[in-house]
Design a protein around this motif. Structure first.
Motif, short mmCIF file in Angstrom:
data_model
loop_
_atom_site.label_atom_id
_atom_site.label_comp_id
_atom_site.label_asym_id
_atom_site.label_seq_id
_atom_site.Cartn_x
_atom_site.Cartn_y
_atom_site.Cartn_z
N GLN A 127 0.82 -1.21 0.00
CA GLN A 127 0.00 0.00 0.00
C GLN A 127 0.86 1.26 0.00
OE1 GLN A 127 -3.32 0.67 -0.21
NE2 GLN A 127 -3.63 -1.47 -0.70
N LEU B 91 -3.75 2.72 7.16
CA LEU B 91 -3.99 1.35 6.71
C LEU B 91 -4.67 0.51 7.80
CD1 LEU B 91 -0.80 0.70 4.60
CD2 LEU B 91 -3.13 0.94 3.77
N TYR C 148 -2.03 5.30 -1.84
CA TYR C 148 -3.47 5.16 -1.72
C TYR C 148 -4.26 6.45 -1.92
CZ TYR C 148 -2.12 6.11 3.21
OH TYR C 148 -1.57 6.61 4.36
N TYR C 149 -3.60 7.59 -2.09
CA TYR C 149 -4.35 8.84 -2.29
C TYR C 149 -4.93 8.91 -3.70
CZ TYR C 149 -2.38 10.50 2.10
OH TYR C 149 -2.04 10.63 3.42
N THR C 150 -6.16 9.41 -3.80
CA THR C 150 -6.85 9.45 -5.10
C THR C 150 -7.39 10.82 -5.47
OG1 THR C 150 -8.94 8.83 -4.01
CG2 THR C 150 -7.57 7.04 -4.90
N TYR D 105 -8.74 9.22 -0.08
CA TYR D 105 -8.35 7.86 -0.50
C TYR D 105 -9.63 7.04 -0.72
CZ TYR D 105 -8.61 7.92 4.62
OH TYR D 105 -8.98 8.16 5.92
N ASN E 272 -10.26 4.39 -2.44
CA ASN E 272 -10.22 2.94 -2.64
C ASN E 272 -9.44 2.21 -1.54
OD1 ASN E 272 -11.53 3.22 -5.24
ND2 ASN E 272 -9.57 3.98 -6.00
N LEU E 273 -9.37 2.79 -0.36
CA LEU E 273 -8.49 2.26 0.67
C LEU E 273 -8.92 0.87 1.16
CD1 LEU E 273 -5.97 2.96 2.28
CD2 LEU E 273 -7.44 3.83 4.09
N GLN F 4 -10.23 -1.53 -0.53
CA GLN F 4 -10.38 -2.49 -1.62
C GLN F 4 -9.71 -3.83 -1.33
OE1 GLN F 4 -8.53 -0.85 -5.13
NE2 GLN F 4 -6.62 -0.38 -4.09
N ASN F 5 -8.71 -3.85 -0.46
CA ASN F 5 -8.04 -5.11 -0.12
C ASN F 5 -8.87 -5.97 0.84
OD1 ASN F 5 -5.82 -4.55 -1.67
ND2 ASN F 5 -4.64 -3.66 0.01
#
Length: 433
Positions: A55, A83, A280-282, A305, A307-308, A310-311
């Motif tokens: 990440q 995270l 992870y920044y969008t 972020y 999509n943080l 998504q995992n």
């Protein structure tokens, strides 16, 4: 043979005065967070390594402390608090309800080169707004940054704001979309290594031509002068490049429209060179610097972020947040004289004979709202005053035979040497308050 007492490089002990100054900072910051309705949570220092890996940037991955524990599991010390938040939200989202506003204060670990105000173990103060894509949540995070630093007494700082979508769109226009992550990682170092070194590294590690690199560097060198919205209007022609760049600029316009009546313009500005190296920044990103200590680096940074999680889940979870680097900020505030080391107690009580009466007096003063330390032995005045000076006490309360007889105490001001004898405990409490 005795073990030599020493600390690891990049790690730090804090003596009582410094630790107390830090605790006072934390109280102020927590109060600032709670003014906006942020709730506290806690997460462990140690996580499964898979939660933290892949990440951060390559640099962060190299700095991570990870190992195999006694159960044969691969674990890692957290390198930030964001995270673990993604894992936390995914695990408890049904219990929390969305949108969710949290703050979390704790130590994180990075095996990076130690320097002034930058350690391998340091305290972060994170605050995040989870579960909404509204630009209002981005604006509120910036408000909290402004409020927190203002409440600490800072009057000269700048929140530098940019948008990852602008970088992404610019890379698209240069046909370098696949190199975007690497370009961002290199650009993020521009303040540390300079434009020439960034240009050289971009040539070596990306597909950009020298002309494209110059185009990129010329763009991020554009500086705001005056009003943020006016500066953004000058960038309007870039909206025609592609949809990504257009969205990035329009989001900044909407953000600045909200901020205009909330924060004085002198405290924030658009800075196109801000990249934020974490992967992870969008969206909107920001870093905060102190005007009187420009070389200290960012004391509060963060961004959006989307999509943080998504995992951990197929469900897209939007988030925006920031982190105050407490240790770096503490070093800056001390250098600026905005934090003076002191003691938790207001005064120290010195017994000249009867120890029991000293403790009874201290109990009565505490009930009157005064924090009191009691010296635990009957002691001579000269030795007592030396101890009080070493501890940094402004006031010394003295109990002797005459004070015991009148149910009173004496009060000495250690700064000017004035002493008042046989004062009532109510009078002493009024003076100390």
């Amino acid at each position: 043979m005795p073990i030599t007492p020493r600390t690891l490089s990049g790690f730090k002990d804090r003596l009582p005065k410094e630790a107390y100054a830090k605790s006072q900072m934390l109280k102020s910051i927590v109060t600032s967070f709670e003014k906006f309705g942020f709730s506290p949570i806690e997460t462990p220092h140690l996580e499964y390594a898979e939660i933290l890996k892949k990440q951060g940037s390559d640099e962060i991955q190299k700095e991570m402390y990870h190992f195999i524990d006694h159960g044969g599991r691969e674990v890692a010390l957290r390198f930030d608090l964001t995270l673990p938040l993604a894992r936390f939200i995914s695990q408890y989202k049904n219990e929390l309800g969305l949108p969710f506003k949290r703050y979390c204060i704790g130590n994180v670990f990075r095996g990076e080169r130690a320097q002034k105000g930058r350690y391998r173990e340091f305290t972060q103060c994170d605050f995040d707004f989870i579960g909404t894509q509204s630009i209002g949540s981005d604006a509120e995070i910036i408000q909290v940054i402004f409020q927190s630093l203002s409440d600490l007494g800072l009057k000269n700082f700048t929140i530098h704001i940019n948008n990852r979508k602008i970088f992404n769109g610019l890379c698209e226009s240069l046909n370098a979309k696949e190199d975007t992550t690497e370009i961002l990682r290199i650009i993020d170092k521009i303040d540390k290594i300079g434009q020439d070194s960034v240009s050289k590294e971009l040539q070596e590690k990306t597909s950009l031509t020298l002309t494209q690199i110059q185009t990129l560097l010329d763009f991020i060198a554009l500086k705001q002068e005056g009003d943020s919205l006016k500066f953004l209007s000058l960038l309007s022609p870039y909206k025609a490049y592609n949809q990504t760049l257009k969205e990035g600029l329009e989001e900044l316009e909407s953000l600045c429209e909200i901020l205009a009546p909330l924060i004085p313009q002198s405290f924030y500005q658009i800075n196109l060179s801000i990249a934020r190296g974490l992967g992870y920044y969008t969206g909107i990103i920001y870093e905060t610097t102190l005007g009187d200590l420009p070389t200290l680096g960012s004391v509060c940074s963060g961004g959006r972020y989307d999509n943080l999680t998504q995992n951990f889940s197929n469900e897209k979870m939007s988030g925006v947040g920031a982190s105050i680097g407490l240790d770096r900020l503490l070093a800056g505030l001390e250098e600026l004289g905005l934090i003076t080391s002191s003691t938790p107690a207001k005064a120290i009580l010195i017994p000249l004979n009867n120890l029991q009466y000293a403790y009874t007096t201290a109990k009565s003063l505490r009930e009157l709202g005064i924090k009191i330390e009691v010296y635990p032995e009957v002691i001579k005045p000269q030795k007592a005053f030396k101890y009080a000076n070493n501890k940094g006490y402004e006031w010394v309360i003295i109990t002797g035979e005459s004070e015991q007889a009148t149910h009173s105490a004496s009060l000495k001001n250690m700064q000017n040497g004035e002493q008042q004898n046989q004062l009532s405990l109510e009078k002493i409490a009024d003076i100390l308050k």
